[in-house]
Each structure stands twice: as structure tokens, then as C-alpha cells.
Design a protein around this motif. Structure first.
Motif, PDB file in Angstrom:
ATOM      1  N   ASN A 497       0.821  -1.211   0.000  1.00  0.00           N
ATOM      2  CA  ASN A 497       0.000   0.000   0.000  1.00  0.00           C
ATOM      3  C   ASN A 497       0.854   1.259   0.000  1.00  0.00           C
ATOM      4  O   ASN A 497       0.462   2.285   0.543  1.00  0.00           O
ATOM      5  CB  ASN A 497      -0.963  -0.004   1.185  1.00  0.00           C
ATOM      6  N   ASP A 498       2.022   1.194  -0.586  1.00  0.00           N
ATOM      7  CA  ASP A 498       2.948   2.320  -0.706  1.00  0.00           C
ATOM      8  C   ASP A 498       2.196   3.551  -1.228  1.00  0.00           C
ATOM      9  O   ASP A 498       1.758   3.573  -2.371  1.00  0.00           O
ATOM     10  CB  ASP A 498       4.075   1.924  -1.668  1.00  0.00           C
ATOM     11  N   PRO A 499       2.046   4.611  -0.410  1.00  0.00           N
ATOM     12  CA  PRO A 499       1.216   5.748  -0.831  1.00  0.00           C
ATOM     13  C   PRO A 499       1.760   6.514  -2.022  1.00  0.00           C
ATOM     14  O   PRO A 499       1.002   7.162  -2.746  1.00  0.00           O
ATOM     15  CB  PRO A 499       1.181   6.640   0.427  1.00  0.00           C
ATOM     16  N   THR A 500       3.084   6.432  -2.272  1.00  0.00           N
ATOM     17  CA  THR A 500       3.633   7.169  -3.421  1.00  0.00           C
ATOM     18  C   THR A 500       3.200   6.556  -4.749  1.00  0.00           C
ATOM     19  O   THR A 500       3.315   7.208  -5.795  1.00  0.00           O
ATOM     20  CB  THR A 500       5.169   7.224  -3.360  1.00  0.00           C
ATOM     21  N   GLN A 501       2.683   5.335  -4.708  1.00  0.00           N
ATOM     22  CA  GLN A 501       2.220   4.703  -5.947  1.00  0.00           C
ATOM     23  C   GLN A 501       1.004   5.412  -6.543  1.00  0.00           C
ATOM     24  O   GLN A 501       0.676   5.212  -7.719  1.00  0.00           O
ATOM     25  CB  GLN A 501       1.891   3.230  -5.707  1.00  0.00           C
ATOM     26  N   LYS A 502       0.352   6.268  -5.746  1.00  0.00           N
ATOM     27  CA  LYS A 502      -0.779   7.027  -6.278  1.00  0.00           C
ATOM     28  C   LYS A 502      -0.360   7.912  -7.450  1.00  0.00           C
ATOM     29  O   LYS A 502      -1.176   8.242  -8.310  1.00  0.00           O
ATOM     30  CB  LYS A 502      -1.389   7.900  -5.172  1.00  0.00           C
ATOM     31  N   GLU A 503       0.916   8.296  -7.476  1.00  0.00           N
ATOM     32  CA  GLU A 503       1.398   9.195  -8.518  1.00  0.00           C
ATOM     33  C   GLU A 503       1.815   8.458  -9.785  1.00  0.00           C
ATOM     34  O   GLU A 503       2.157   9.101 -10.786  1.00  0.00           O
ATOM     35  CB  GLU A 503       2.588  10.011  -7.994  1.00  0.00           C
TER      36      GLU A 503
END
Length: 624
Positions: A497-503
Motif C-alpha cells: 500500500n505504498d502511498p507514493t504509488q498514487k502518482e
């Protein structure tokens, strides 16, 4: 070196002497078009052209190592005083003769530091137009003099660069001198890569060096961009009047079919053009222009190929475009109609869901990272025969000819910049310096017309939240100059769930269950993918790494086979569960961390195929 001394060295290098060296690559808006410039020159194209003669500066060179160097000076702004200081190093050197490849430290030599090179070459006549001095790869910082005249510098060991050599050349004997600082890994946190990397830090002059002679009125680039499946495309011709007189003329765009039999003949797009198959273009193919002395001008043609054949791994259909000035210069380039998109968490290629089985590849061999056309063709043919459709260029931009051949045989590529095992502070440093942006743009413009370039990678297994800023910055640049590729990063697979993957456009994750992460290669992989899809339901997943080592004596090949089988069965346990996967790695390679990494499907000499090659070949056949 003790850990305490290592930390002291890092502190001294990066904090007491922060880098002030400026990027040499920038974009300039000319008539609404973003044009790449490097060292105040239009960034040249690297596809060989029949009308642009190249003089390869090969044969016997001389090389010398500087015993002690202050690497902070190499990262300082260039002043006349600093250049004099660099030149004073020459009196301290003991020269030795060297033949290509010119790499300073082939395995097992771990030397890092300052290396000087010099080479004499003869010119019978001086060029009438421009002469560009081109380097395909110099690691890490290069300063270049020609006949005692300073041409400039370049930072970054994996991307090509060029200087204007016109005024520095002379008839007869010429002397080329190159100072290279291969800054030791682990001593700074503001360079790329910064250190502790799992590959060999080949230093010095790594790739080809040549002079390219351009006519006074020349075409310096021809960039091709497909616009839609209807066959519309954009051809941007970059015209350059290097003379001292205004010139008026006309230019025409033509299109040809290709001859696949010539795919490995040479890297020139002209070599695959089938002159007997001229394709009728719709739209205005001719244009008039007038250029002032020294003027650079983009001319844009929006054209259409009726009923185009689309490019894909199964059918790598290409077209060759020629831009020709009346009675003058011409430029040839290859391109294809390839369209990538994301829909409902799936990867679409030309509007259809795809699964792309593949491999990673390091540029390494018994000759080091000195790749040539023959080795590139050999490597990619071996990968294609595996049944692969996808290659991750691990972990840096590849040789300018690599994707030219990938276009021709049908391999999609993920190409990335070497932001590797870095945290917030290091990522912030390279962003603030602009070196990350420079490497990214150099990589992109090197391959901007290549349909095989599908994915742009920002980093590998990095930590912290600065990655989000990195991805946003690279996306801005990509959309400004291109907009046809998908952006991603390779994250550690445990952090689903690495939040930077949203980008990112696609979710790149490395999968090492039952290898580095524990768990079971089958069940833990399925569980992780399900969690990733739940966290990011709108994004497709690409397994940017998965694999196991064989050991040099192959005593762990059974475990390598087990990991390959179980993990791949997990990837394919549901239709389009993931969008693609890259086995780590195609060929064994040398590393600064261990003597030899043996994750390869083949040995480093390309002579021995391991059992895992044949297993993956069998597994991949189902997805052809």
C-alpha cells in the motif's frame, strides 16, 4: 574502511562541499515546440544517417589514473581557475596505452576516481558545416578539451552527450583530452546513483566516441509521434542553418515500408527502409522555410497513413519516414503506431488487455558495459526466443541502439534512471540539483521516436515520501515533451500500500517471496497482488523483478526452477491478474556487492543456458 569513517566521508563530501555543478540539459520553447538543448546545442539524434558522416575515434588511446583526487572539485561550477587546476593534474600522470573498450576498471578491478584519456587523430580536411563531438557514455563526470580548447562537461554515466567541436578542430593532427571522475560510490548523496548498487561501477569512457559532420543547412532531429489508430502522426523536423547567410528552401516528408530481413544489418533506420514500397501520405507533405544565419527552426507536419498497421510485440510493424531538403540534407527515422492506456486496473495495448511476460537485463558482459550493435542484437534475439514481450532496462538508460533493435523485433521496454536504494534526503538532493530531471530528459529524447519505449521508470526500491514529488516532476516533463508513455517506479513488494504509488500510472513492485521476504512463492505472491489491487484498484500491476540465483556452480538451480514456477503460476492464477513481469535477470552480471550475480537465465558469456531459461520459455509460450 570502518563504518565511522564511511559516515565521515559521506558528511564531508555532501555537506561541507555541496555540489554546485549545474545541469547542461534544458528545454527551450521555439514556436510552441519544446526543443531539447545540451551544452547550448540542439540535442542531436543518435540514429546513424547516410548524409551525416561519422568519424569514429577508436583505435589506440592513452589512459592514466590520478592517484589522489578531490571529488568535490568535480562537482563544482566550472571557473577558469578550476580548469587550470584540472590541467595541472596532467603533470602527475603515468600514461598507458589502451584499446577499446576504454572502460577504466573492468571486472575484477574496483578502481574508482579520476581518469584521464587522450587520443590523437588526423583530419585531412576541415568540415564546411558543423562538427559535433559525441560520447555515448562516460561515467561519471566528463570534462573535454580538443586541441587545448575547453568544450564543456557532462554529468551522468548512462546517457549520450555532444559538444560543438567545429571551431576547435584543425587540419592535420588533433588532440582530444578527457578528464573523467568516476566518483566513488557511497561517498556522496547528491549524485546518481549514489552508491551501494548491485551492479559494477564501470568508470571512464564506456561507449563510442565519434565526430559527426553536418551540412551547413541540416536536419538535426526528426521526432515522430503517433496520434491515433486512424494513422495520424506528427513529424517534427528540426532545421539548423549553421552558415553565415540566410537560406530559403523547401522540405518534403516521405514514408516507406520496411524490410524485416535487414533488421539486424545496422542501426540506421535507412537500412530497413524498403524503397520499393512508398506509402502515400495524406496531408501537406511539403513546406517552405527561410532561416536566418545560425537560426534553428522546428517545422511540424501533421500527416496520416491510411489504415495503418499497429505496432505490438506480436506484430512489430514499422514505418520509415524521410525528411529531405531540396538538393540538400535528409534525415531518416523509424516509428510505429503503438498506444498504451490504463482502464479499470488493466493495461491496454492498442485498446486491448495485455499480459507481458519478460525479463530484466543489465548492460554487462565479459567486455563490461561496452555494448555494440552486434551484442545488442544477440542479447535481444535470445530474449525474444524466450517468448518474452517485455524487457526492463535494469537500472539505467540503455545504449542508444538498444531500442532501435527492440522496435524491429517487437519487445516493449521499461527504461529508468538510476535512482536506486535512495531515501528522502538523497532524492531531494538530486531533484534540487536538477540532475534527475536531466537524466530523465536525456533518456526520453534518446528514444523519443521508439514505439518499444513504453514505460518510464523513476526509481528502484527507494524509501520515503519524496518519491511522490519525484514522480510528479517526471510526469510534468514527460507530458510536456511526449505524453505517450506510462510512468512507474519499482517498489519493494512487501509494502503493497505504498502511498507514493498514487502518482504512478502503473504499479511496479518487486516480488521476492520465499527469497528475501519469506513466505511462500505461490500463496504469498497471490496474497500480495490481491492487497495491491485492493489498495490501488484503478492501476495495473507490473512485477518489475522476481527471481532466484543459481550460484556459480549451479548447485541451487532446483530452487531457481521452483521459485520461477511457483511465482509465475501465482502471477497467472487469474486472467490479467497482473499486466506483466520481468524475471531478474536475463544474463549473469558483475556486481560491486558480490563477485558475480547468478540470477541470470544465461551465464555472463552468453554460452550456457540454465534450466530456468527453458522452463520460462515453456511457461511464456501460452501467452504468445
Amino acid at each position: 574502511m570502518s563504518f565511522k569513517n564511511f559516515l565521515l566521508l559521506l558528511l564531508i563530501g555532501s555537506y561541507l562541499f555541496p555540489a554546485s555543478l549545474l545541469p547542461t540539459f534544458h528545454l527551450k520553447n521555439l514556436e510552441g515546440e519544446w526543443i531539447p538543448f545540451q551544452n547550448d546545442l540542439p540535442y542531436p539524434a543518435f540514429e546513424p544517417q547516410p548524409s551525416h558522416h561519422r568519424l569514429h575515434i577508436d583505435g589506440l588511446w592513452e589512459k592514466a589514473r590520478l592517484k589522489e583526487a578531490d571529488h568535490s572539485l568535480s562537482l563544482a561550477q566550472r571557473t577558469p581557475q578550476l580548469l587550470v587546476q584540472f590541467r595541472q593534474e596532467l603533470v602527475k600522470l603515468n600514461w598507458e596505452k589502451i584499446s577499446p573498450p576504454l572502460i577504466d576498471n573492468p571486472y575484477p578491478d574496483k578502481n574508482e576516481g579520476v581518469i584521464w584519456y587522450r587520443k590523437s587523430f588526423h583530419l585531412s580536411n576541415l568540415p564546411e558545416g558543423k562538427a559535433l563531438l559525441v560520447f555515448f557514455s562516460v561515467n561519471y563526470i566528463a570534462d573535454v578539451w580538443l586541441n587545448g580548447h575547453y568544450l564543456g562537461y557532462h554529468e551522468g554515466g548512462y546517457t549520450p552527450f555532444a559538444f560543438d567541436a567545429t571551431k576547435s578542430l584543425k587540419k592535420g593532427e588533433n588532440l582530444l583530452e578527457v578528464r573523467v571522475d568516476n566518483i566513488p560510490w557511497g561517498t556522496r548523496d547528491d549524485i546518481l546513483p549514489k552508491g551501494a548498487c548491485d551492479w559494477w561501477n564501470y568508470g571512464g569512457i564506456v561507449g563510442e566516441v565519434y565526430l559527426e559532420f553536418l551540412p551547413k543547412l541540416n536536419i538535426v532531429r526528426l521526432d515522430l509521434k503517433p496520434l491515433n489508430t486512424k494513422g495520424e502522426f506528427k513529424a517534427r523536423v528540426l532545421l539548423w542553418n549553421t552558415s553565415d547567410k540566410a537560406i530559403s528552401s523547401r522540405i518534403e516528408i516521405s514514408c516507406f515500408g520496411t524490410n524485416p530481413k535487414n533488421s539486424s544489418l545496422d542501426p540506421s533506420p535507412h537500412s530497413i527502409a524498403d524503397k520499393s514500397v512508398r506509402i502515400q501520405l495524406e496531408g501537406e507533405t511539403k513546406g517552405k522555410f527561410r532561416l536566418k544565419p545560425g537560426e534553428l527552426k522546428p517545422m511540424v507536419f501533421k500527416l496520416r497513413i491510411p489504415s495503418p498497421r499497429l505496432w505490438s510485440p506480436e506484430n512489430p510493424n514499422l514505418y520509415v519516414i524521410r525528411a529531405k531538403i531540396d538538393g540538400g540534407d535528409e534525415f531518416w527515422n523509424q516509428f510505429g503506431f503503438r498506444f498504451l492506456s490504463v482502464s479499470d486496473g488493466y493495461l491496454l495495448l492498442n485498446g486491448k488487455k495485455v499480459f507481458l511476460p519478460g525479463v530484466s537485463r543489465h548492460e554487462d558482459s565479459l567486455k563490461g558495459r561496452a555494448m555494440d550493435w552486434e551484442m545488442i542484437c544477440q542479447d535481444l534475439k535470445i530474449i525474444k526466443e524466450l517468448g518474452a514481450k517485455f524487457v526492463r532496462a535494469t537500472h539505467y538508460p540503455n545504449h542508444p541502439y538498444t531500442l532501435i533493435f527492440a522496435d524491429r523485433i517487437g519487445l516493449t521496454f521499461w527504461e529508468e534512471i538510476p535512482i536506486y536504494w535512495m531515501g528522502d534526503r538523497e532524492i531531494e538532493n538530486v531533484l534540487n540539483r536538477g540532475i534527475a530531471q536531466q537524466m530523465f530528459l536525456e533518456m526520453l529524447f534518446k528514444d523519443i521516436s521508439r514505439p518499444s519505449l513504453c514505460f518510464l521508470g523513476a526509481c528502484n526500491e527507494c524509501g520515503g515520501n519524496k518519491r511522490a514529488e519525484l514522480l510528479r516532476e517526471l510526469r510534468k516533463l514527460s507530458e510536456r515533451v511526449d505524453g505517450t508513455r506510462l510512468l512507474g517506479q519499482a517498489s519493494v513488494g512487501q509494502f503493497f500500500n505504498d502511498p507514493t504509488q498514487k502518482e504512478a500510472d502503473v504499479l511496479g513492485f518487486n516480488f521476492y517471496w520465499e527469497v528475501f521476504y519469506g513466505g511462500d512463492a505461490y500463496s504469498s505472491t497471490i496474497e500480495a497482488i490481491e492487497k495491491m489491487r485492493s489498495a490501488f484498484p484503478d492501476k495495473p500491476i507490473i512485477a518489475t523483478e522476481w527471481g532466484y540465483w543459481s550460484c556459480p556452480d549451479w548447485h541451487t538451480v532446483d530452487k531457481q526452477l521452483e521459485i520461477a514456477d511457483k511465482t509465475f503460476r501465482a502471477f497467472t492464477s487469474k486472467p490479467y491478474f497482473i499486466a506483466g513481469c520481468a524475471w531478474f535477470i536475463a544474463f549473469d552480471y558483475h556486481s560491486f556487492l558480490v563477485p558475480e550475480e547468478t540470477f541470470g537465465l544465461l551465464t555472463i558469456d552468453r554460452k550456457s543456458y540454465k534450466p530456468v531459461y527453458y522452463l520460462l520459455q515453456k511457461l511464456y509460450q501460452e501467452y504468445q
